[in-house]
Design a protein around this motif. Structure first.
Motif, mmCIF file in Angstrom:
data_model
loop_
_atom_site.group_PDB
_atom_site.id
_atom_site.type_symbol
_atom_site.label_atom_id
_atom_site.label_comp_id
_atom_site.label_asym_id
_atom_site.label_seq_id
_atom_site.Cartn_x
_atom_site.Cartn_y
_atom_site.Cartn_z
ATOM 1 N N LYS A 158 0.810 -1.211 0.000
ATOM 2 C CA LYS A 158 0.000 0.000 0.000
ATOM 3 C C LYS A 158 0.848 1.267 0.000
ATOM 4 O O LYS A 158 0.316 2.352 -0.212
ATOM 5 N N ARG A 159 2.149 1.150 0.239
ATOM 6 C CA ARG A 159 2.998 2.325 0.271
ATOM 7 C C ARG A 159 3.671 2.600 -1.075
ATOM 8 O O ARG A 159 4.464 3.518 -1.191
ATOM 9 N N ARG A 160 3.365 1.819 -2.074
ATOM 10 C CA ARG A 160 3.998 1.991 -3.374
ATOM 11 C C ARG A 160 3.584 3.331 -3.994
ATOM 12 O O ARG A 160 2.521 3.880 -3.675
ATOM 13 N N PRO A 161 4.381 3.882 -4.894
ATOM 14 C CA PRO A 161 3.994 5.131 -5.583
ATOM 15 C C PRO A 161 2.745 4.905 -6.419
ATOM 16 O O PRO A 161 2.479 3.802 -6.886
ATOM 17 N N ARG A 162 1.986 5.943 -6.623
ATOM 18 C CA ARG A 162 0.772 5.833 -7.432
ATOM 19 C C ARG A 162 1.120 5.599 -8.893
ATOM 20 O O ARG A 162 2.089 6.145 -9.406
ATOM 21 N N SER A 163 0.317 4.794 -9.554
ATOM 22 C CA SER A 163 0.502 4.552 -10.984
ATOM 23 C C SER A 163 0.051 5.777 -11.771
ATOM 24 O O SER A 163 -0.623 6.668 -11.243
ATOM 25 N N LEU A 164 0.403 5.812 -13.063
ATOM 26 C CA LEU A 164 -0.008 6.930 -13.905
ATOM 27 C C LEU A 164 -1.517 7.009 -14.010
ATOM 28 O O LEU A 164 -2.096 8.105 -14.034
ATOM 29 N N LEU A 165 -2.174 5.858 -14.073
ATOM 30 C CA LEU A 165 -3.631 5.862 -14.198
ATOM 31 C C LEU A 165 -4.287 6.450 -12.958
ATOM 32 O O LEU A 165 -5.334 7.112 -13.050
ATOM 33 N N GLU A 166 -3.679 6.253 -11.796
ATOM 34 C CA GLU A 166 -4.220 6.829 -10.564
ATOM 35 C C GLU A 166 -3.990 8.334 -10.485
ATOM 36 O O GLU A 166 -4.671 9.026 -9.728
ATOM 37 N N LYS A 167 -3.044 8.833 -11.276
ATOM 38 C CA LYS A 167 -2.789 10.267 -11.325
ATOM 39 C C LYS A 167 -3.614 10.958 -12.411
ATOM 40 O O LYS A 167 -3.615 12.187 -12.495
ATOM 41 N N LEU A 168 -4.299 10.166 -13.212
ATOM 42 C CA LEU A 168 -5.098 10.722 -14.305
ATOM 43 C C LEU A 168 -6.325 11.437 -13.754
ATOM 44 O O LEU A 168 -7.079 10.879 -12.965
ATOM 45 N N ARG A 169 -6.546 12.676 -14.175
ATOM 46 C CA ARG A 169 -7.688 13.450 -13.704
ATOM 47 C C ARG A 169 -8.647 13.816 -14.834
ATOM 48 O O ARG A 169 -9.846 13.880 -14.615
ATOM 49 N N TRP A 170 -8.114 14.064 -16.034
ATOM 50 C CA TRP A 170 -8.993 14.393 -17.150
ATOM 51 C C TRP A 170 -8.327 14.030 -18.473
ATOM 52 O O TRP A 170 -7.102 13.951 -18.583
ATOM 53 N N VAL A 171 -9.173 13.800 -19.472
ATOM 54 C CA VAL A 171 -8.752 13.554 -20.852
ATOM 55 C C VAL A 171 -9.683 14.354 -21.746
ATOM 56 O O VAL A 171 -10.896 14.407 -21.505
ATOM 57 N N THR A 172 -9.149 15.002 -22.770
ATOM 58 C CA THR A 172 -9.991 15.718 -23.726
ATOM 59 C C THR A 172 -9.983 14.995 -25.064
ATOM 60 O O THR A 172 -8.978 14.396 -25.457
ATOM 61 N N LEU A 173 -11.123 15.057 -25.745
ATOM 62 C CA LEU A 173 -11.319 14.351 -27.007
ATOM 63 C C LEU A 173 -11.740 15.340 -28.090
ATOM 64 O O LEU A 173 -12.390 16.344 -27.817
ATOM 65 N N GLY A 174 -11.433 15.006 -29.360
ATOM 66 C CA GLY A 174 -11.875 15.845 -30.474
ATOM 67 C C GLY A 174 -11.175 17.191 -30.457
ATOM 68 O O GLY A 174 -9.945 17.273 -30.460
ATOM 69 N N TYR A 175 -11.962 18.274 -30.440
ATOM 70 C CA TYR A 175 -11.401 19.609 -30.257
ATOM 71 C C TYR A 175 -11.010 19.736 -28.784
ATOM 72 O O TYR A 175 -11.861 19.674 -27.897
ATOM 73 N N HIS A 176 -9.731 19.900 -28.530
ATOM 74 C CA HIS A 176 -9.228 19.829 -27.160
ATOM 75 C C HIS A 176 -9.399 21.156 -26.432
ATOM 76 O O HIS A 176 -9.016 22.215 -26.933
ATOM 77 N N TYR A 177 -9.969 21.065 -25.259
ATOM 78 C CA TYR A 177 -10.240 22.241 -24.432
ATOM 79 C C TYR A 177 -8.932 22.782 -23.862
ATOM 80 O O TYR A 177 -8.097 22.030 -23.357
ATOM 81 N N ASN A 178 -8.758 24.095 -23.952
ATOM 82 C CA ASN A 178 -7.597 24.752 -23.373
ATOM 83 C C ASN A 178 -7.975 25.266 -21.992
ATOM 84 O O ASN A 178 -8.779 26.190 -21.856
#
Length: 286
Positions: A158-178
Motif C-alpha cells: 500500500k505504500r507503493r507510488p501511485r501509478s499513472l492511471l491513478e494520477k489521471l484526472r482528465w482527458v480531452t477528445l476531439g477539439y481539445h479544451y484549453n
C-alpha cells in the motif's frame, strides 16, 4: 468534530450578500457538510417515486420529459448499449426548459463497458490528458498498460507510488479544451471516438436533436475522495446544440448538480440542486 457537525444549518437559513453568487454559496454549503449532516430537504432526488422532496411554496415541480420514441431504432439503441427509448425514465424541471435528466438508460453491463473504454482506450494518445504537462507523449502513450501491474499489486504494498492511471484526472477528445484560455481551438484537434460519437448521437436524437455530431468531449476521472469543482459550461460556440453529460460509476456514487448556467444575486433556495445516484452491480461486469 461533534461541534462541526452540529453547526451545519438548514439551507433555508442561507443568505446572500449583494453581488454574491448564490450557486457558489450553495455549493460550499453542501461540500462542507459532513456525511449525514446536511439539510437535503431542498434537494431533488429522481430515484424516489415522489421525485421532488421540497414541499414549500418555492418547491420545484418535476415533470415527465417527452422523448422522441421514433428517432432511435431498437437496433441502434442496442449498438450503443442502450435500452429501447420507450423504457427510459426521463424528467425535467418546470421553469427550466431544455433540461432533461435520464435515469440509467444503459443495458446491464454497459456502464462497465464505458468505464473500461475510458480507462483503456480513451486515455491513450493522441488524446490529451493532465499528465502531458509534466511528461512526454511517449511516457503517456498507453496509461492502462503502464499501470495495470501496479494496480494488481496494490493490496500487497500500500505504500507503493501511485501509478499513472491513478494520477489521471482528465482527458480531452476531439477539439481539445484549453484550460488556460477556457476555449476550444480549431488547430488543436484529434479524431473523436466513433463509438462515443454514436452513443451521443442516439441520446441526442431521443431528446429531440436529430443529426447531432459530437465534436469535443472532456472525461473526468474520480477517486473515491474526489470532487468536481463548481464551474459553468459556457465555452461552446453553438449554444443551440445540447450539452450531454454521462455519469458511469463502477460503485455506488452520489453527487450534487445544478442545471443553471449562471446564477447571481438570487436566493439559494431558488437554486435547484439534484441528487445523482448511480449503482452498477458487480454481477453486471459483462
Amino acid at each position: 468534530m461533534g461541534k462541526m457537525a452540529a453547526a451545519v444549518g438548514s439551507v433555508a437559513t442561507l443568505a446572500v450578500e449583494p453581488g454574491e453568487d448564490a450557486f457558489r454559496k450553495l455549493f460550499r454549503f453542501y461540500r462542507q457538510s459532513r456525511p449525514g449532516t446536511a439539510d437535503l430537504e431542498g434537494v431533488i432526488d429522481f430515484s424516489v417515486s415522489h421525485a421532488a422532496r421540497g414541499t414549500g411554496p418555492g418547491a420545484l415541480k418535476v415533470v415527465k420529459s417527452q422523448l422522441n420514441l421514433c428517432s432511435v431504432s431498437d437496433h441502434d439503441a442496442l449498438r450503443a448499449g442502450l435500452q429501447p427509448v420507450s423504457k427510459w425514465q426521463a424528467h425535467g424541471l418546470q421553469g427550466y426548459p431544455g433540461f432533461i435528466f435520464i435515469s440509467n438508460p444503459f443495458l446491464p453491463g454497459y456502464q462497465w463497458h464505458w468505464v473500461k473504454q475510458c480507462l483503456k482506450l480513451y486515455s491513450r494518445k493522441p488524446n490529451v490528458c493532465n499528465l502531458d504537462k509534466h511528461m512526454t507523449k511517449e511516457e503517456t502513450q498507453d496509461l492502462w498498460e503502464q499501470s495495470k501491474e501496479f494496480l494488481r499489486c496494490k493490496e500487497v504494498n500500500k505504500r507503493r507510488p501511485r501509478s499513472l492511471l491513478e494520477k489521471l484526472r482528465w482527458v480531452t477528445l476531439g477539439y481539445h479544451y484549453n484550460w488556460d484560455s477556457k476555449r476550444y481551438s480549431a488547430d488543436h484537434y484529434t479524431p473523436f471516438p466513433s463509438d462515443l460519437a454514436f452513443l451521443s448521437e442516439q441520446v441526442a436524437a431521443a431528446c429531440g436533436f436529430q443529426g447531432f455530431q459530437a465534436e469535443a468531449g472532456i472525461l473526468n476521472y474520480y477517486r473515491l475522495d474526489s470532487t468536481l469543482g463548481i464551474h459553468v459550461d459556457r465555452s461552446e460556440l453553438d449554444h443551440s446544440r445540447p450539452l450531454l453529460s454521462f455519469r458511469c460509476w463502477p460503485w455506488v456514487r452520489t453527487s450534487l448538480w445544478s442545471p443553471w448556467r449562471r446564477i447571481k444575486e438570487t436566493s439559494p433556495q431558488k437554486v435547484p440542486a439534484i441528487w445523482m445516484k448511480t449503482i452498477a452491480k458487480s454481477n453486471e461486469r459483462g
